[in-house]
Design an enzyme around this catalytic site. Structure first.
Site, PDB file in Angstrom:
ATOM      1  CB  THR A   1      12.313   4.253   4.415  1.00 50.83           C
ATOM      2  OG1 THR A   1      11.297   3.325   4.012  1.00 50.83           O
ATOM      3  CG2 THR A   1      12.895   4.903   3.167  1.00 50.83           C
TER       4      THR A   1
ATOM      5  N   GLY B   1       9.558   2.089  -2.511  1.00 53.59           N
ATOM      6  CA  GLY B   1       8.539   3.002  -3.038  1.00 53.59           C
ATOM      7  C   GLY B   1       8.688   4.391  -2.416  1.00 53.59           C
ATOM      8  CE  LYS B   2       7.026   4.441   4.042  1.00 54.25           C
ATOM      9  NZ  LYS B   2       7.317   4.321   5.484  1.00 54.25           N
TER      10      LYS B   2
ATOM     11  CG  ASP C   1       4.817   4.732  10.787  1.00 51.64           C
ATOM     12  OD1 ASP C   1       5.468   3.760  10.348  1.00 51.64           O
ATOM     13  OD2 ASP C   1       3.751   4.584  11.421  1.00 51.64           O
ATOM     14  CB  SER C   2       2.733   6.432   5.505  1.00 51.33           C
ATOM     15  OG  SER C   2       3.765   5.607   4.996  1.00 51.33           O
TER      16      SER C   2
ATOM     17  CE1 TYR D   1      -3.410  -2.360   2.301  1.00 55.59           C
ATOM     18  CE2 TYR D   1      -1.507  -1.066   3.000  1.00 55.59           C
ATOM     19  CZ  TYR D   1      -2.366  -2.129   3.193  1.00 55.59           C
ATOM     20  OH  TYR D   1      -2.197  -2.957   4.269  1.00 55.59           O
TER      21      TYR D   1
ATOM     22  CE  LYS E   1       1.612   7.540  -3.828  1.00 50.13           C
ATOM     23  NZ  LYS E   1       2.399   6.367  -3.475  1.00 50.13           N
TER      24      LYS E   1
ATOM     25  CG  HIS F   1      -0.129   9.776   2.170  1.00 48.77           C
ATOM     26  ND1 HIS F   1      -0.246   9.477   0.833  1.00 48.77           N
ATOM     27  CD2 HIS F   1       0.520   8.715   2.723  1.00 48.77           C
ATOM     28  CE1 HIS F   1       0.286   8.291   0.601  1.00 48.77           C
ATOM     29  NE2 HIS F   1       0.757   7.815   1.741  1.00 48.77           N
ATOM     30  NE  ARG F   2       5.875   8.419   1.653  1.00 47.39           N
ATOM     31  CZ  ARG F   2       4.897   7.574   1.321  1.00 47.39           C
ATOM     32  NH1 ARG F   2       4.401   7.559   0.103  1.00 47.39           N
ATOM     33  NH2 ARG F   2       4.420   6.725   2.204  1.00 47.39           N
TER      34      ARG F   2
HETATM   35  P1  ITT Z   1       9.731   1.634   6.463  1.00 49.27           P
HETATM   36  O1  ITT Z   1       9.136   1.447   7.858  1.00 49.27           O
HETATM   37  O2  ITT Z   1      11.061   0.977   6.303  1.00 49.27           O
HETATM   38  O3  ITT Z   1       9.727   3.062   6.025  1.00 49.27           O
HETATM   39  P2  ITT Z   1       7.304   0.305   5.603  1.00 49.27           P
HETATM   40  O4  ITT Z   1       6.786  -0.093   4.265  1.00 49.27           O
HETATM   41  O5  ITT Z   1       7.277  -0.732   6.700  1.00 49.27           O
HETATM   42  O6  ITT Z   1       8.781   0.877   5.396  1.00 49.27           O
HETATM   43  P3  ITT Z   1       5.422   1.841   7.156  1.00 49.27           P
HETATM   44  O7  ITT Z   1       5.735   1.118   8.405  1.00 49.27           O
HETATM   45  O8  ITT Z   1       5.278   3.339   7.210  1.00 49.27           O
HETATM   46  O9  ITT Z   1       6.532   1.598   6.045  1.00 49.27           O
HETATM   47  O10 ITT Z   1       4.123   1.187   6.517  1.00 49.27           O
HETATM   48  C1  ITT Z   1       3.433   1.837   5.532  1.00 49.27           C
HETATM   49  C2  ITT Z   1       2.353   0.925   4.975  1.00 49.27           C
HETATM   50  O11 ITT Z   1       1.380   1.725   4.317  1.00 49.27           O
HETATM   51  C3  ITT Z   1       2.921  -0.034   3.931  1.00 49.27           C
HETATM   52  O12 ITT Z   1       2.130  -1.201   3.870  1.00 49.27           O
HETATM   53  C4  ITT Z   1       2.770   0.772   2.657  1.00 49.27           C
HETATM   54  O13 ITT Z   1       2.675  -0.045   1.541  1.00 49.27           O
HETATM   55  C5  ITT Z   1       1.481   1.560   2.919  1.00 49.27           C
HETATM   56  N1  ITT Z   1       1.601   2.882   2.289  1.00 49.27           N
HETATM   57  C6  ITT Z   1       2.165   3.997   2.817  1.00 49.27           C
HETATM   58  N2  ITT Z   1       2.200   4.996   1.926  1.00 49.27           N
HETATM   59  C7  ITT Z   1       1.656   4.499   0.800  1.00 49.27           C
HETATM   60  C8  ITT Z   1       1.439   5.032  -0.470  1.00 49.27           C
HETATM   61  O14 ITT Z   1       1.833   6.249  -0.800  1.00 49.27           O
HETATM   62  N3  ITT Z   1       0.853   4.256  -1.381  1.00 49.27           N
HETATM   63  C9  ITT Z   1       0.479   3.004  -1.085  1.00 49.27           C
HETATM   64  N4  ITT Z   1       0.668   2.399   0.080  1.00 49.27           N
HETATM   65  C10 ITT Z   1       1.258   3.146   1.038  1.00 49.27           C
END
Ligand code: ITT
Length: 212
Positions: free
Chosen positions: A11, A15-16, A71-72, A167, A188, A193-194
């Protein structure tokens, strides 16, 4: 001495990384970040699961190490489930404000799209699909792991809190009445979800270790 298993977090989202690194390291993995020069992986799937597998597989095959990807995104009921898998790219078509981050722009668009929608119709959920993928060239490789988690809540009228990412400042956790960005990382992860997906992934790894 058994050497810890190296694992790459596939990733670019810091944040992740900050939510996943410590629990995985505590479980015994030697957790590495994605190398800076690793090429962008196109998320061409139409589901969280497809995209998580695309990201993890690209990294595991190129670097020959197991990779974890997630993916989230957020689904908002009043927007028929949008932005969903497009959460990261939600505000791509939205006018830029100088100095604003992508997260801030996404949140600004979400608030604008929900203008006038009352609290009781602002229900939403975060979803996460998390995968652990092994390089296909490994002999006797373990089966890939695919898990998911959801976090039900609603969208606030304005952002609040300085923790988390994405978000989080707009997402109200009903159990505490606070936004994701007002929770500590531990709070959190205990309900997100994570956090739920990660718990399932670690339980599956534990089960495999015990079955050996
Ligand atoms: P990678 O693909 O490199 O992992 P990304 O940020 O593009 O990074 P995603 O494609 O999974 O990741 O998109 C996830 C979106 O959802 C992104 O806009 C995040 O900010 C949001 N999101 C996911 N989990 C979240 C969380 O725990 N809190 C707030 N926003 C979250």
């Amino acid at each position: 001495m058994i050497r810890p298993q190296t694992l790459i977090l596939a990733t670019r989202n810091q944040g992740k990384v900050s939510e996943l690194r410590e629990p995985l390291a505590r479980f015994g993995f030697d957790v590495r970040s994605l190398p800076e020069d690793f090429p962008e992986v196109a998320e061409t799937g139409s589901t969280f699961e497809e995209n998580a597998l695309i990201k993890a597989r690209a990294v595991a095959e190129a670097l020959l190490v197991p990779a974890v990807a997630d993916d989230s995104g957020i689904e908002v009921d009043a927007l028929d489930g949008a932005p969903g898998v497009y959460s990261a790219r939600y505000s791509r078509d939205w006018p830029e404000v100088e100095g604003e981050s992508t997260d801030e722009r996404n949140n600004r668009k979400l608030l604008a799209e929900l203008e006038g929608v009352p609290a009781e119709r602002r229900t939403a959920r975060f979803r996460c699909c998390m995968v652990l993928v092994y390089p296909s060239s490994w002999r006797d490789r373990p089966e890939d792991i695919v898990v998911s988690g959801a976090w039900e809540g609603s969208i606030a009228q304005r952002p609040s809190g300085g923790n988390g990412f994405g978000y989080d400042p707009l997402f109200i956790d009903p159990a505490s009445g606070r936004t994701g960005a007002e929770l500590s990382r531990e709070e959190k992860m205990a309900r997100s979800h994570r956090g739920k997906a990660l718990k399932k992934l670690l339980e599956e790894l534990e089960r495999r270790t015990n079955a050996r």
